[in-house]
Each structure stands twice: as structure tokens, then as C-alpha cells.
Design a protein around this motif. Structure first.
Motif, PDB file in Angstrom:
ATOM      1  N   VAL A   1       0.818  -1.215   0.000  1.00  0.00           N
ATOM      2  CA  VAL A   1       0.000   0.000   0.000  1.00  0.00           C
ATOM      3  C   VAL A   1       0.853   1.267   0.000  1.00  0.00           C
ATOM      4  O   VAL A   1       0.424   2.311  -0.491  1.00  0.00           O
ATOM      5  CB  VAL A   1      -0.985  -0.016   1.198  1.00  0.00           C
TER       6      VAL A   1
ATOM      7  N   THR B   1      -1.841  -5.342  -0.708  1.00  0.00           N
ATOM      8  CA  THR B   1      -3.170  -5.000  -1.234  1.00  0.00           C
ATOM      9  C   THR B   1      -3.388  -5.862  -2.472  1.00  0.00           C
ATOM     10  O   THR B   1      -2.521  -6.653  -2.834  1.00  0.00           O
ATOM     11  CB  THR B   1      -3.213  -3.529  -1.687  1.00  0.00           C
TER      12      THR B   1
ATOM     13  N   ALA C   1      -7.326   4.483  -4.288  1.00  0.00           N
ATOM     14  CA  ALA C   1      -8.136   3.691  -3.355  1.00  0.00           C
ATOM     15  C   ALA C   1      -8.804   4.622  -2.353  1.00  0.00           C
ATOM     16  O   ALA C   1      -8.396   5.772  -2.190  1.00  0.00           O
ATOM     17  CB  ALA C   1      -7.253   2.688  -2.631  1.00  0.00           C
ATOM     18  N   SER C   2      -9.819   4.113  -1.681  1.00  0.00           N
ATOM     19  CA  SER C   2     -10.481   4.885  -0.630  1.00  0.00           C
ATOM     20  C   SER C   2      -9.588   4.916   0.593  1.00  0.00           C
ATOM     21  O   SER C   2      -8.977   3.901   0.940  1.00  0.00           O
ATOM     22  CB  SER C   2     -11.800   4.213  -0.243  1.00  0.00           C
TER      23      SER C   2
ATOM     24  N   TYR D   1      -7.936   1.927   3.021  1.00  0.00           N
ATOM     25  CA  TYR D   1      -7.633   0.673   2.332  1.00  0.00           C
ATOM     26  C   TYR D   1      -6.186   0.295   2.604  1.00  0.00           C
ATOM     27  O   TYR D   1      -5.348   1.170   2.628  1.00  0.00           O
ATOM     28  CB  TYR D   1      -7.877   0.870   0.822  1.00  0.00           C
ATOM     29  N   PRO D   2      -5.825  -0.982   2.829  1.00  0.00           N
ATOM     30  CA  PRO D   2      -6.687  -2.163   2.690  1.00  0.00           C
ATOM     31  C   PRO D   2      -7.383  -2.621   3.978  1.00  0.00           C
ATOM     32  O   PRO D   2      -8.161  -3.567   3.910  1.00  0.00           O
ATOM     33  CB  PRO D   2      -5.696  -3.234   2.240  1.00  0.00           C
TER      34      PRO D   2
ATOM     35  N   SER E   1     -12.248   0.818   4.550  1.00  0.00           N
ATOM     36  CA  SER E   1     -12.183   1.979   3.663  1.00  0.00           C
ATOM     37  C   SER E   1     -13.463   2.778   3.734  1.00  0.00           C
ATOM     38  O   SER E   1     -14.518   2.252   4.080  1.00  0.00           O
ATOM     39  CB  SER E   1     -11.869   1.573   2.226  1.00  0.00           C
TER      40      SER E   1
ATOM     41  N   LYS F   1     -16.574   5.020   2.370  1.00  0.00           N
ATOM     42  CA  LYS F   1     -17.489   4.916   1.230  1.00  0.00           C
ATOM     43  C   LYS F   1     -18.258   6.213   1.072  1.00  0.00           C
ATOM     44  O   LYS F   1     -18.421   6.953   2.027  1.00  0.00           O
ATOM     45  CB  LYS F   1     -18.510   3.792   1.478  1.00  0.00           C
TER      46      LYS F   1
ATOM     47  N   GLY G   1     -15.797   2.064  -1.886  1.00  0.00           N
ATOM     48  CA  GLY G   1     -14.778   1.463  -1.018  1.00  0.00           C
ATOM     49  C   GLY G   1     -13.739   0.675  -1.771  1.00  0.00           C
ATOM     50  O   GLY G   1     -13.874   0.409  -2.965  1.00  0.00           O
ATOM     51  N   GLY G   2     -12.661   0.328  -1.067  1.00  0.00           N
ATOM     52  CA  GLY G   2     -11.582  -0.473  -1.657  1.00  0.00           C
ATOM     53  C   GLY G   2     -10.827   0.296  -2.727  1.00  0.00           C
ATOM     54  O   GLY G   2     -10.630   1.510  -2.632  1.00  0.00           O
ATOM     55  N   ARG G   3     -10.410  -0.422  -3.758  1.00  0.00           N
ATOM     56  CA  ARG G   3      -9.767   0.247  -4.885  1.00  0.00           C
ATOM     57  C   ARG G   3     -10.877   0.855  -5.738  1.00  0.00           C
ATOM     58  O   ARG G   3     -11.848   0.181  -6.068  1.00  0.00           O
ATOM     59  CB  ARG G   3      -8.926  -0.752  -5.673  1.00  0.00           C
TER      60      ARG G   3
END
Ligand code: AMP
Ligand code: GLY
Length: 419
Positions: free
Chosen positions: A209, A218, A328-329, A332-333, A336, A338, A372-374
Motif C-alpha cells: 500500500v 493489497t 483507493a479509498s 484501504y486495505p 475503507s 465509502k 470502497g476499496g480500490r
């Protein structure tokens, strides 16, 4: 032809983008898709990818000529076998061959049987046996859970304490304990129709990350293709010594592999050695490979799915270098955030860059937001890797996504080589 593409990540957005431009693709259906994929698809279908029978019904109902499977889970669950039984060509291997990704010990046994270069290893299923194996290998040593672990089941232990802790933590679960390989990693993507294999592209990704490849693993924070370290000679050698014998072994065992074979390689001083296989395109590697494809991807994937690769024209690739940078948010990882608004994608794409979407959604008012996430994959191309990097980061500057973060050093290892 009518194509149904399955998945909802950045990888699938890149596949959808490329497939939609192919002369042979008359209709592109995606499921469950994402707002990015909706830009290219004729229709987006809601679908639970865990529902294998429901997926087959959708493909059947659409009269799909080809199903392209993005992620590994439906393949490991046997989707390709069910599609085959229904007479629908599937790009993605059956349950048997998908064990290449599902089980590390399966892959190791093929390497033994077919003489494929890989790290020396031992399989264990108790703490006692695991500790004994570590004693024999010494450190550094690599401890791997045997099963689908989404990249999280691997400990590269530099000290005996770390190695022993990984073994104790696993308890009596099956492990593969293996020799530490020194060298640089590169990914090789090959098309395989059950009989013949064809080199597609090389790539490298950044899994950690943090800047300088630090911090937790990640799914991948950025990638580029080609990977200059995997020279033509090394790629030929890996195709000959690793990919071709694997495909042959599988076919001899009645598990013909139809799809893309993603070989994670360590380029050691003794040549390329196999670290692992995945039975799908890499994400984000796929985002860096798709813009390089000049030929008709849909035709090639159909040839792979229906066993006609040898007769098909090899898929032409552009000379270009491509880099994709993941946004990414925040968090993360581990977790994350939203819901953060995303703006500026059109501006970012003005100069030819392309922004593939992964974890995005539409709010009720139509605003694009993070799921969220990537979240985004900002992708630039150029005549050199440096140009590709400059294009990707210039585009990224134009994106307004306060809840996002990205690495600013994608490609550093490669770009650092020539100053
Ligand atoms: P895998 O899930 O098997 O790809 O392992 C995850 C990561 O661990 C790889 O991408 C490598 O960076 C590292 N790794 C795995 N096996 C080895 C090995 N035998 N020697 C050195 N590093 C390894
Ligand atoms: N980027 C690594 C993977 O797709 O497994």
C-alpha cells in the motif's frame, strides 16, 4: 457475437472497454458490472456471481456466444464446467484446472511431475511438521497457506521467529513451506485454449500500500506493461519451461485449460521460476495490458474458449508502454471509506488517458461516489514507461476525489534503472 462479461472491478472495466471496440463484438452484456462498465456495455445485468446456476441461466437466456469470466471465484466454483455442459463457450478454465489458483500444493505437484522450475518445497499439515520443515530449510523461508487466500496467506519470513510464528498461527492447517527465491518478480500472461499456448504480455504490479513498496499487501496499487525485466528471451524461456508444460500436463489429465494463465515469476540467476499461478487476468495488470492490444480481443478470447487458438491470428500488440495508477479509498486495505464524491473523470480523459472504475457507485442523484476499496485506475500510455507514467499522473491531477489516495511512485524500480 454476443458476449457476457462477468465481474465488477477495474480489470473487468478494462476488458469491457476493449471488447466493446472489437469489430466481432456485436453486443456486450456485463454482470454485475459497475458504473464504468456501463459506459461501454449495451446492457448491465444485476447478478450474484456466487449463484452459478443463475449465471448459466443468464448466459443461456441472452443467447451468449461467449462468456468471459473476470474473477477466479466462479471458476473455482465450477462455472466453466456448467457453461460447457450448456454448450456455451467460456473464457476461463474449469474447476479442475482452476485449482492452479485454488491450491498451491496442486501447482507444486504439477511442477514436480512436469519438471517445471519452482522453489523447493514441502507440504505439512501439523505444527510439528511445519517447524521441522523450517529447521531443514533455514531462513529466509516462505510459509504459505494451501488454499484461496486472496494473497494474504503468504509469509516471507526473514527470521526463524517469524517463520515459526506463521506455522503456529496456521495450527494444523495444510501449508506449503518453500525455499526463498532471490530475484525480481514479473508477471506473464498467456492465452491457452486447452492445446496451444500463446504469449500475451508481461506486466509488473505494486502490491504494497505504501510508497517504496512498504506496508500491508493489497490487491495491487498500480501496474505497468510491458515489464522490461521480462525480456523476449526470458519470456520465451518461461513459455517453454513453465507455461507450455503446465498446459500439456493439465490437458493430459483431462483438465484442458481454456483462458488466460497468469504466471507469477521470480527471475532468478538460474532463469525464471514459477512462484504461483492465477487463473485470470491480474488486477490492476489487466488495466495496463488492454490498451496495448491492437487486434480483435473478442475474436481471440472466443478462439481460446472454443479451442481454435492455433488457427487464429496471434493477437497484435501495440509497441506502447502503459501504466495504471490505482486510487483507493482512504483506509484501504484495512477498511475503507465509502460515499465520497468523485468528479473530474472527463477532464482526466481529455488527453487520451483512461480512467477505469472499480469500487464506484451512483448515488440516487446520479453523482459518482466511492463504494470502497480500490476505486479508480488512472491509465496512461506513451512511447516509454516514463511517458506512460507522466500521462497517468497528469490525468490523476484532474480528478477530484477527496476521500481517495494513491501511490506517487508506481514504476519506481524500473524507472530508477536508467536514472
Ligand atoms: P504468492 O501468493 O504465492 O504469489 O506469494 C505472494 C508473494 O510472496 C509473492 O508475490 C512474492 O513476493 C512472495 N513470494 C512467494 N513465494 C516466494 C518465494 N519462494 N521466494 C520469495 N518470495 C516469494
Ligand atoms: N495484482 C495481483 C493480482 O491480480 O493477483
Amino acid at each position: 457475437m454476443k458476449i457476457l462479461l462477468l465481474g465488477s472491478g477495474g480489470r473487468e472495466d478494462a476488458l469491457a472497454w476493449r471488447l466493446s471496440q472489437c469489430g466481432s463484438c456485436e453486443e456486450l452484456h456485463v454482470a454485475p458490472g459497475n458504473p464504468g462498465m456501463a459506459r461501454w456495455a449495451d446492457e448491465v445485468h444485476s447478478l450474484d456471481l456466487g449463484d452459478i446456476d443463475g449465471t448459466v441461466r443468464l448466459a443461456h437466456g441472452l443467447g451468449a456466444d461467449l462468456v468471459v469470466v473476470g474473477p477466479e471465484a466462479p471458476l473455482v466454483a465450477g462455472l466453466a464446467d456448467k457453461l460447457e455442459a450448456a454448450g456455451i463457450p467460456c473464457f476461463g478454465p474449469g474447476k479442475g484446472a482452476a485449482m492452479l489458483e485454488g491450491s498451491k500444493s496442486f501447482t507444486k505437484r504439477i511442477c514436480d511431475d512436469a519438471g517445471i522450475p519452482t522453489a523447493a518445497y514441502e507440504e505439512t499439515a501439523s505444527v510439528e511438521a511445519g517447524l521441522a520443515a523450517i529447521e531443514r530449510f533455514g531462513v529466509p523461508v516462505v510459509v504459505k497457506a494451501d488454499g484461496l487466500a486472496a494473497g494474504k496467506g503468504v509469509t516471507v519470513a526473514m527470521t526463524r521467529e517469524e517463520a515459526e510464528e506463521a506455522v503456529r498461527e496456521a495450527g494444523d492447517a495444510p501449508l506449503v513451506i518453500e525455499e526463498f527465491l532471490e530475484g525480481e518478480e514479473a508477471s506473464l500472461f498467456a492465452l491457452c485454449d486447452g492445446e496451444s499456448v500463446q504469449f500475451l504480455a508481461s506486466a509488473q504490479d505494486h502490491k504494497r500500500v505504501g510508497e517504496g513498496d512498504t506496508g500491508p499487501n493489497t490487491g495491487g496499487m498500480g501496474a505497468y506493461s510491458p515489464a522490461p525485466v521480462l525480456t523476449d528471451d526470458l519470456a520465451d524461456r518461461a513459455m517453454r519451461e513453465i507455461v507450455a508444460p503446465t498446459a500439456k500436463w493439465l490437458s493430459e489429465q483431462g483438465m484442458a485449460y481454456r483462458g488466460v494463465l497468469y504466471a507469477g515469476l521470480m527471475l532468478t540467476k538460474d532463469g525464471p521460476k514459477l512462484i504461483e499461478y492465477n487463473v485470470r487476468f491480474g488486477d490492476p495488470e489487466c488495466q495496463a495490458i488492454m490498451p496495448r492490444i491492437a487486434g480483435d480481443l473478442a475474436k481471440a478470447l472466443h478462439a481460446v474458449a472454443s479451442g481454435g487458438l492455433e488457427k487464429a491470428e496471434p493477437l497484435a500488440l501495440e509497441e506502447a508502454h502503459v501504466m495504471t495508477v490505482v486510487v483507493a479509498s482512504k483506509g484501504y486495505p484495512a477498511g475503507s471509506t465509502k460515499g465520497g464524491a468523485i468528479n473530474g473523470i472527463e477532464a482526466a480523459e481529455e488527453d487520451g488517458a483512461i480512467v477505469f472504475q472499480a469500487g464506484t457507485a451512483r448515488a440516487d442523484d446520479g453523482q459518482l461516489v466511492a463504494a470502497g476499496g480500490r476505486v479508480l485506475n488512472v491509465t496512461g500510455a506513451g512511447e516509454s514507461l516514463e511517458d506512460a507514467r507522466d500521462a497517468a499522473y497528469a490525468a490523476l491531477e484532474k480528478i477530484d476525489f477527496a476521500d481517495g489516495f494513491h501511490r506517487s511512485d508506481i514504476g519506481w524500480r524500473e524507472l530508477g534503472r536508467d536514472g
